[in-house]
Design a protein around this motif. Structure first.
Motif, PDB file in Angstrom:
ATOM      1  N   THR A 192      30.787  30.002  82.926  1.00 22.10           N
ATOM      2  CA  THR A 192      30.411  28.874  82.068  1.00 22.10           C
ATOM      3  C   THR A 192      29.127  28.227  82.559  1.00 22.10           C
ATOM      4  OG1 THR A 192      32.753  28.441  81.590  1.00 22.10           O
ATOM      5  CG2 THR A 192      31.191  26.673  81.110  1.00 22.10           C
ATOM      6  N   ASN A 236      40.691  32.464  89.252  1.00 19.55           N
ATOM      7  CA  ASN A 236      40.345  32.597  87.828  1.00 19.55           C
ATOM      8  C   ASN A 236      39.579  31.377  87.318  1.00 19.55           C
ATOM      9  OD1 ASN A 236      41.604  35.089  87.698  1.00 19.55           O
ATOM     10  ND2 ASN A 236      43.567  34.252  86.985  1.00 19.55           N
ATOM     11  N   ARG A 237      39.989  30.196  87.794  1.00 21.62           N
ATOM     12  CA  ARG A 237      39.280  28.982  87.377  1.00 21.62           C
ATOM     13  C   ARG A 237      37.833  28.995  87.895  1.00 21.62           C
ATOM     14  NH1 ARG A 237      42.430  23.542  88.340  1.00 21.62           N
ATOM     15  NH2 ARG A 237      43.727  24.663  86.815  1.00 21.62           N
ATOM     16  N   ARG A 269      35.884  31.459  85.757  1.00 18.81           N
ATOM     17  CA  ARG A 269      35.488  30.871  84.475  1.00 18.81           C
ATOM     18  C   ARG A 269      34.366  29.846  84.651  1.00 18.81           C
ATOM     19  NH1 ARG A 269      41.167  30.903  83.774  1.00 18.81           N
ATOM     20  NH2 ARG A 269      41.251  28.670  84.320  1.00 18.81           N
ATOM     21  N   THR A 270      34.445  29.087  85.747  1.00 16.53           N
ATOM     22  CA  THR A 270      33.391  28.099  86.013  1.00 16.53           C
ATOM     23  C   THR A 270      32.040  28.775  86.216  1.00 16.53           C
ATOM     24  OG1 THR A 270      35.012  26.618  87.048  1.00 16.53           O
ATOM     25  CG2 THR A 270      32.685  26.217  87.537  1.00 16.53           C
ATOM     26  N   GLN A 318      45.244  31.612  90.189  1.00 17.87           N
ATOM     27  CA  GLN A 318      44.813  30.595  89.232  1.00 17.87           C
ATOM     28  C   GLN A 318      43.501  29.941  89.667  1.00 17.87           C
ATOM     29  OE1 GLN A 318      48.070  27.869  88.866  1.00 17.87           O
ATOM     30  NE2 GLN A 318      49.382  29.299  87.716  1.00 17.87           N
ATOM     31  N   ILE A 319      43.422  29.634  90.962  1.00 20.86           N
ATOM     32  CA  ILE A 319      42.195  29.006  91.458  1.00 20.86           C
ATOM     33  C   ILE A 319      41.008  29.955  91.335  1.00 20.86           C
ATOM     34  CG2 ILE A 319      41.066  28.061  93.499  1.00 20.86           C
ATOM     35  CD1 ILE A 319      43.779  27.005  94.393  1.00 20.86           C
TER      36      ILE A 319
END
Length: 464
Positions: free
Chosen positions: A168, A160-161, A164-165, A157-158
């Protein structure tokens, strides 16, 4: 066929913006990649370190108490919520204790092996979900098997976050870099456009046009200051040239007119004219015209710096010679002449030009000081270690409002129109002072009204 680029893409502004954007983009991308790998790598190394710690603790329990002690440790660890999973199987493959019914991978024949597997569990909403895990399967000496694994869900999860960051932030960084590049380049382009408008104004004939100086002290301000100084000098030269043309026409009109009238009269009178006397006067008029042009040529050479031969000069000796030369001329004009010359004064300069400058000042003093007046030639060293050469007289002087104009080419004040001259004497002294990196100053003399006198001072550095 090569298509031409749009006009805005050929501008320096656009190119600067693109370069700024690319540099900012590369920096941002590199920073985000570094953050991604450093964060994910740190998390993995921490997980591996903790997993190794668990394996070593369980191995110590097995070595200390065999299967019973190991089973007790697995039961204790399984009963406490945490990121690790445990499965202990006996040598026959039957599950003894742990979180799973069986080890979810092939068992090694001996030693240990790393394993990655998936398992299903209930989430917070009571729904069944599949998660990933990573661990180590160990074949114990008694042929029993032990699995120690940790859940990859949190780390995934970390990661993937962070991913995405990164994706972005990249377009945001690109947009910000383009905007920043456009702002910076537009500012530079605006200053360049101001300089362009200034040069366009000058090219159109407006010599009063000047480049703006905003006071930031950057390279554009320095360029504007240099350009303005150049334009000031150019405007001064143009005004001087325009005035010089008018002055030449004014000052040469009279001798040329007299010369033409005399020749015309001689031609008309014929045999009645004294030919020798007429020719002698004609030669004098021609010599006066030639003297004016020679003075113009000499002044131009001095201002261009082509006439100087610098060497060490004994100024005291030079001015003593000039004082000795001009004292009889001053007495003949009915003037009191004195000199105050400090001994041992040395400067670096052109001896003939320094002599010409002092000679011009002495000639002016004799020419304009009325009979019964006085003049003084001085040479001294100032407190700033410069050498000052000055001539003072008790003549009519020069009004303060006219002193700056008096050192320009062909400027002749109204009080001097009745005296012979071409208006180049003080201009030559000023040019010689500038050539020697010195200065020429005019001030009031020691006289009394109406003849307040004049003090003409030539201040020169000892080294150029």
């Amino acid at each position: 066929m090569k298509l031409p680029l749009p006009p805005f893409m050929r501008t320096t502004t656009f190119r600067l913006a693109v370069v700024h954007a690319l540099m900012f983009l590369f920096f941002t991308f590199g920073l985000l990649v570094y953050l991604f790998y450093s964060t994910a790598g740190y998390m993995r190394s921490e997980s591996v370190r903790e997993l190794d710690g668990e394996v070593q603790a369980l191995a110590a329990a097995f070595n200390a108490g065999g299967m019973d002690r190991l089973n007790q440790s697995v039961i204790e660890r399984s009963s406490v919520p945490g990121p690790f999973f445990y499965v202990l199987q006996d040598p026959t493959g039957q599950s003894v204790s742990g979180d799973f019914a069986t080890i979810p991978d092939d068992l090694p024949d001996r030693g240990s092996r790393e394993t990655n597997f998936s398992y299903q569990t209930l989430n917070r909403n009571g729904e069944l979900e599949t998660r990933s895990a990573n661990g180590i399967i160990i074949r114990l000496p008694n042929q029993a098997s032990l699995l120690v694994a940790y859940d990859l869900g949190t780390r995934t999860q970390i990661v993937n976050r962070i991913t995405r960051t990164v994706w972005t932030a990249l377009p945001i960084g690109l947009a910000m870099s383009l905007i920043g590049g456009l702002i910076i380049s537009r500012s530079a382009a605006r200053r360049a456009e101001q300089l362009t408008r200034t040069t366009d104004g000058v090219m159109s004939g407006d010599l009063s046009s000047r480049a703006p100086v905003v006071g930031s002290g950057d390279e554009f301000d320095r360029l504007s200051e240099r350009m303005n100084a150049m334009l000031d000098r150019l405007e001064q030269l143009m005004l001087t040239t325009r005035h010089a043309g008018d002055a030449i026409a004014h000052d040469l009109r009279s001798p040329l007119t007299r010369l033409r009238n005399r020749l015309e009269a001689d031609l008309r009178d014929g045999e009645k004219v004294n030919r020798a006397e007429s020719i002698e006067r004609t030669i004098e008029e021609v010599d006066a015209v030639l003297a004016t042009f020679n003075a113009i040529l000499s002044l131009s050479r001095v201002q261009a710096g082509n006439a100087a031969r610098f060497q060490d000069i004994e100024v005291s000796e030079l001015l003593s010679e000039l004082a000795e030369l001009y004292e009889p001329a001053a007495e003949e004009a009915g003037l009191e002449f004195s000199s105050e010359i400090e001994p041992g004064l040395l400067i670096e300069g052109d001896k003939s030009l320094i002599a010409q400058a002092v000679t011009n000042l002495l000639d002016n003093a004799i020419k304009y000081t009325p009979e019964g007046g006085a003049m003084t030639l001085r040479a001294r060293k100032t407190r700033s270690d410069e050498v000052e050469l000055s001539v003072t007289d008790t003549g009519p002087g020069i009004p303060e409002a006219d002193r700056e104009r008096a050192v320009r080419r062909f400027v002749r004040l109204e009080a001097s129109r009745t005296q012979p001259g071409n208006g180049l004497g003080l201009a030559m002294v000023d040019a010689i002072a500038r050539l020697h990196q010195g200065r020429f100053d005019l001030s009031e003399g020691p006289g009394t009204p109406p003849n307040i006198g004049l003090r003409a001072a030539l201040t020169l550095p000892t080294e150029v």
